[in-house]
Design a protein around this motif. Structure first.
Motif, mmCIF file in Angstrom:
data_model
loop_
_atom_site.group_PDB
_atom_site.id
_atom_site.type_symbol
_atom_site.label_atom_id
_atom_site.label_comp_id
_atom_site.label_asym_id
_atom_site.label_seq_id
_atom_site.Cartn_x
_atom_site.Cartn_y
_atom_site.Cartn_z
ATOM 1 N N ILE A 123 10.152 -14.826 -15.128
ATOM 2 C CA ILE A 123 8.894 -14.413 -15.755
ATOM 3 C C ILE A 123 7.698 -14.991 -15.000
ATOM 4 C CG2 ILE A 123 7.468 -14.706 -17.819
ATOM 5 C CD1 ILE A 123 10.099 -14.511 -19.436
ATOM 6 N N LEU A 124 7.787 -16.266 -14.607
ATOM 7 C CA LEU A 124 6.696 -16.866 -13.836
ATOM 8 C C LEU A 124 6.500 -16.129 -12.514
ATOM 9 C CD1 LEU A 124 7.263 -20.711 -14.361
ATOM 10 C CD2 LEU A 124 5.360 -19.325 -15.180
ATOM 11 N N GLY A 125 7.617 -15.797 -11.868
ATOM 12 C CA GLY A 125 7.516 -15.040 -10.618
ATOM 13 C C GLY A 125 6.879 -13.687 -10.829
ATOM 14 N N ALA A 126 7.249 -13.022 -11.936
ATOM 15 C CA ALA A 126 6.681 -11.702 -12.235
ATOM 16 C C ALA A 126 5.183 -11.804 -12.494
ATOM 17 C CB ALA A 126 7.387 -11.097 -13.448
ATOM 18 N N LEU A 127 4.746 -12.835 -13.218
ATOM 19 C CA LEU A 127 3.325 -13.008 -13.520
ATOM 20 C C LEU A 127 2.515 -13.208 -12.244
ATOM 21 C CD1 LEU A 127 3.471 -15.319 -16.688
ATOM 22 C CD2 LEU A 127 2.733 -12.934 -16.590
ATOM 23 N N VAL A 128 3.015 -14.066 -11.349
ATOM 24 C CA VAL A 128 2.293 -14.338 -10.103
ATOM 25 C C VAL A 128 2.229 -13.075 -9.243
ATOM 26 C CG1 VAL A 128 2.334 -15.652 -7.954
ATOM 27 C CG2 VAL A 128 2.862 -16.791 -10.121
ATOM 28 N N LEU A 129 3.378 -12.378 -9.129
ATOM 29 C CA LEU A 129 3.411 -11.166 -8.307
ATOM 30 C C LEU A 129 2.478 -10.092 -8.855
ATOM 31 C CD1 LEU A 129 7.233 -10.902 -7.546
ATOM 32 C CD2 LEU A 129 5.411 -11.118 -5.851
ATOM 33 N N ARG A 130 2.486 -9.905 -10.187
ATOM 34 C CA ARG A 130 1.614 -8.878 -10.776
ATOM 35 C C ARG A 130 0.151 -9.201 -10.517
ATOM 36 N NH1 ARG A 130 4.772 -5.886 -14.637
ATOM 37 N NH2 ARG A 130 6.857 -6.004 -13.764
ATOM 38 N N ALA A 131 -0.219 -10.495 -10.691
ATOM 39 C CA ALA A 131 -1.619 -10.879 -10.483
ATOM 40 C C ALA A 131 -2.059 -10.599 -9.049
ATOM 41 C CB ALA A 131 -1.806 -12.360 -10.815
ATOM 42 N N VAL A 132 -1.223 -10.977 -8.078
ATOM 43 C CA VAL A 132 -1.569 -10.765 -6.667
ATOM 44 C C VAL A 132 -1.666 -9.278 -6.358
ATOM 45 C CG1 VAL A 132 -0.745 -11.049 -4.298
ATOM 46 C CG2 VAL A 132 -0.578 -12.953 -5.915
ATOM 47 N N MET A 133 -0.673 -8.508 -6.822
ATOM 48 C CA MET A 133 -0.655 -7.073 -6.503
ATOM 49 C C MET A 133 -1.771 -6.314 -7.212
ATOM 50 S SD MET A 133 3.373 -6.095 -6.233
ATOM 51 C CE MET A 133 4.385 -6.835 -4.945
ATOM 52 N N ILE A 134 -2.146 -6.756 -8.404
ATOM 53 C CA ILE A 134 -3.259 -6.113 -9.105
ATOM 54 C C ILE A 134 -4.561 -6.331 -8.344
ATOM 55 C CG2 ILE A 134 -4.727 -6.323 -11.161
ATOM 56 C CD1 ILE A 134 -2.097 -6.683 -12.762
ATOM 57 N N LEU A 135 -4.776 -7.540 -7.847
ATOM 58 C CA LEU A 135 -5.980 -7.815 -7.071
ATOM 59 C C LEU A 135 -6.007 -6.963 -5.799
ATOM 60 C CD1 LEU A 135 -6.200 -11.708 -7.437
ATOM 61 C CD2 LEU A 135 -7.640 -9.989 -8.549
ATOM 62 N N ILE A 136 -4.862 -6.882 -5.124
ATOM 63 C CA ILE A 136 -4.788 -6.064 -3.907
ATOM 64 C C ILE A 136 -4.995 -4.584 -4.231
ATOM 65 C CG2 ILE A 136 -3.269 -5.281 -2.046
ATOM 66 C CD1 ILE A 136 -1.951 -8.057 -2.134
ATOM 67 N N GLY A 137 -4.329 -4.118 -5.304
ATOM 68 C CA GLY A 137 -4.452 -2.714 -5.694
ATOM 69 C C GLY A 137 -5.869 -2.351 -6.091
ATOM 70 N N ALA A 138 -6.530 -3.233 -6.851
ATOM 71 C CA ALA A 138 -7.909 -2.973 -7.268
ATOM 72 C C ALA A 138 -8.839 -2.893 -6.064
ATOM 73 C CB ALA A 138 -8.378 -4.071 -8.227
ATOM 74 N N TRP A 139 -8.614 -3.786 -5.090
ATOM 75 C CA TRP A 139 -9.461 -3.759 -3.886
ATOM 76 C C TRP A 139 -9.231 -2.478 -3.095
ATOM 77 C CZ3 TRP A 139 -8.356 -3.657 1.367
ATOM 78 C CH2 TRP A 139 -9.456 -3.842 2.211
ATOM 79 N N LEU A 140 -7.955 -2.085 -2.942
ATOM 80 C CA LEU A 140 -7.646 -0.877 -2.179
ATOM 81 C C LEU A 140 -8.273 0.366 -2.814
ATOM 82 C CD1 LEU A 140 -3.884 -1.445 -1.267
ATOM 83 C CD2 LEU A 140 -5.815 -1.379 0.321
ATOM 84 N N ILE A 141 -8.167 0.467 -4.146
ATOM 85 C CA ILE A 141 -8.712 1.641 -4.839
ATOM 86 C C ILE A 141 -10.229 1.688 -4.735
ATOM 87 C CG2 ILE A 141 -9.012 2.695 -7.123
ATOM 88 C CD1 ILE A 141 -6.157 1.787 -7.749
ATOM 89 N N SER A 142 -10.851 0.497 -4.809
ATOM 90 C CA SER A 142 -12.320 0.466 -4.721
ATOM 91 C C SER A 142 -12.817 0.819 -3.320
ATOM 92 C CB SER A 142 -12.840 -0.926 -5.110
ATOM 93 O OG SER A 142 -12.419 -1.904 -4.168
ATOM 94 N N GLN A 143 -11.986 0.551 -2.304
ATOM 95 C CA GLN A 143 -12.392 0.817 -0.922
ATOM 96 C C GLN A 143 -11.943 2.185 -0.418
ATOM 97 O OE1 GLN A 143 -14.352 -1.350 0.913
ATOM 98 N NE2 GLN A 143 -14.491 -2.518 -0.987
ATOM 99 N N PHE A 144 -10.768 2.601 -0.872
ATOM 100 C CA PHE A 144 -10.175 3.843 -0.359
ATOM 101 C C PHE A 144 -9.667 4.680 -1.535
ATOM 102 C CE2 PHE A 144 -9.167 0.277 2.495
ATOM 103 C CZ PHE A 144 -9.933 0.620 3.597
ATOM 104 N N HIS A 145 -10.402 5.709 -1.885
ATOM 105 C CA HIS A 145 -10.025 6.536 -3.035
ATOM 106 C C HIS A 145 -8.688 7.234 -2.829
ATOM 107 C CE1 HIS A 145 -10.498 9.110 -6.544
ATOM 108 N NE2 HIS A 145 -10.260 10.162 -5.767
#
Length: 342
Positions: A123-145
């Motif tokens: 669960i701890l691993g899942a929480l860390v991975l989700r947080a990192v990937m959400i930040l990356i995903g949010a940045w990608l979507i904001s930069q590249f539609h």
């Protein structure tokens, strides 16, 4: 990218997650190694679901759901609906995640009293991975539609792959990660309590529990890659994306012990989840043509999951059909030998 996440909201949410994890760890350490009962798992599962809906109720009120400002009420209603839809989708993916954990525990014959520690680390691993990937995903979507189209196509592909793997037995013996571990590490054939390493004949070896931890980490990565595009199809608000993911994961340990003995009853759930992923992927692909309302997404998700669960209870599983090979490779079906006719 517009977000409702203010410094106050982010701080309160971070504090809540830390307190929740501290309570979970404290309770686990005080209890020691023991098999979790259905009653204990049921109580904690209800608590986590209730906390999630208390949170979204508070968020709706905080955003002005009860105010006289029509614009504020509209924002509050929309964000609450986004959270509930995202939470249900992520919870459904978490259930499939649970069944994969169960498969690994069964394959490695992990004693019940050792499973909760492995789950907590997962669960701890899942929480860390989700947080990192959400930040990356949010940045990608904001930069590249156009990334939305990539996410959509990926979800459609994942849904089709999940449908194909449903009802098939996984072939863990040929799993590349497990074969790599066996080639590069000395593995003890026995468990040594909750230890990850042990000494046998003067040689330091990894216990099977350590191998399970490594495979669960790989599963966490796979499901994080699948779930992040799914939630971005519902909302691009990073605060709603992260909170709905985290609340869906926090109750994962309790939900595992609640559903561990019921996985055969829900043998069709993977088919329903595959349909939901294809629907969400299609929604992302059509985002610039037609935006499917959130309430339709919520209704479709609830209906499909409810129907597949009800059908699972009414239609008994055929031998070997209770599991799902996703995200592993499925075993090749042995050809049936033809009997010579007399």
């Amino acid at each position: 990218m517009i977000s409702i996440g203010t410094p106050l909201l982010w701080s309160l949410f971070a504090a809540f997650v830390l307190v929740a994890l501290a309570i979970d760890f404290l309770a686990m350490n005080r209890q020691g190694a023991h098999a979790v009962s259905m009653r204990e798992a049921g109580i904690w599962s209800v608590i986590w679901v209730a906390v999630s809906f208390v949170f979204v109720g508070w968020l709706w009120w905080y955003l002005g759901g009860t105010s006289g400002d029509a614009a504020a009420r509209e924002v509050a209603d929309a964000k609450a609906l986004e959270f509930v839809t995202g939470y249900l989708v992520e919870k459904a993916l978490a259930v499939d995640n649970i069944f994969v954990f169960l498969m690994l525990f069964t394959y490695f014959a992990v004693p019940p009293e050792f499973q909760k520690r492995v789950l907590m680390i997962g669960i701890l691993g899942a929480l860390v991975l989700r947080a990192v990937m959400i930040l990356i995903g949010a940045w990608l979507i904001s930069q590249f539609h156009w990334v939305m189209y990539v996410f959509g196509a990926f979800l459609v592909f994942t849904g089709i792959k999940m449908w194909w793997a449903a009802g098939q037995e996984p072939d863990l013996d040929s799993n590349p990660a497990l074969r790599w571990i066996n080639r590069h590490m000395k593995i003890s054939p026995r468990y040594d309590g909750e230890r990850f390493f042990t000494m046998e004949n003067g040689v330091r070896m990894a216990t099977p529990l350590f191998v399970v931890i490594m495979l669960i980490g790989i599963v966490d990565v796979v499901f994080a890659v699948d779930s992040i595009p799914a939630i971005f199809a519902i909302t691009t608000d990073p605060f709603i994306v992260l909170t709905s993911n985290v609340f869906a994961i926090l109750g994962l340990r309790a939900m595992y012990f609640l559903l561990a003995g019921m996985h055969e009853r829900f043998h069709l759930l993977s088919y329903g989840l595959a349909v939901v992923l294809v629907f969400i992927g299609t929604k992302m692909l059509l985002i610039d043509v037609y935006k499917i309302p959130i309430v339709w997404s919520l209704g479709f998700t609830v209906t499909v999951l409810a129907v597949t669960m009800l059908l699972s209870l009414r239609i008994p599983a055929r031998p070997g059909e209770a599991g799902s090979a996703f995200p592993f490779r499925a075993k090749k079906r042995e050809p049936q030998s033809s009997q010579p006719s007399n």
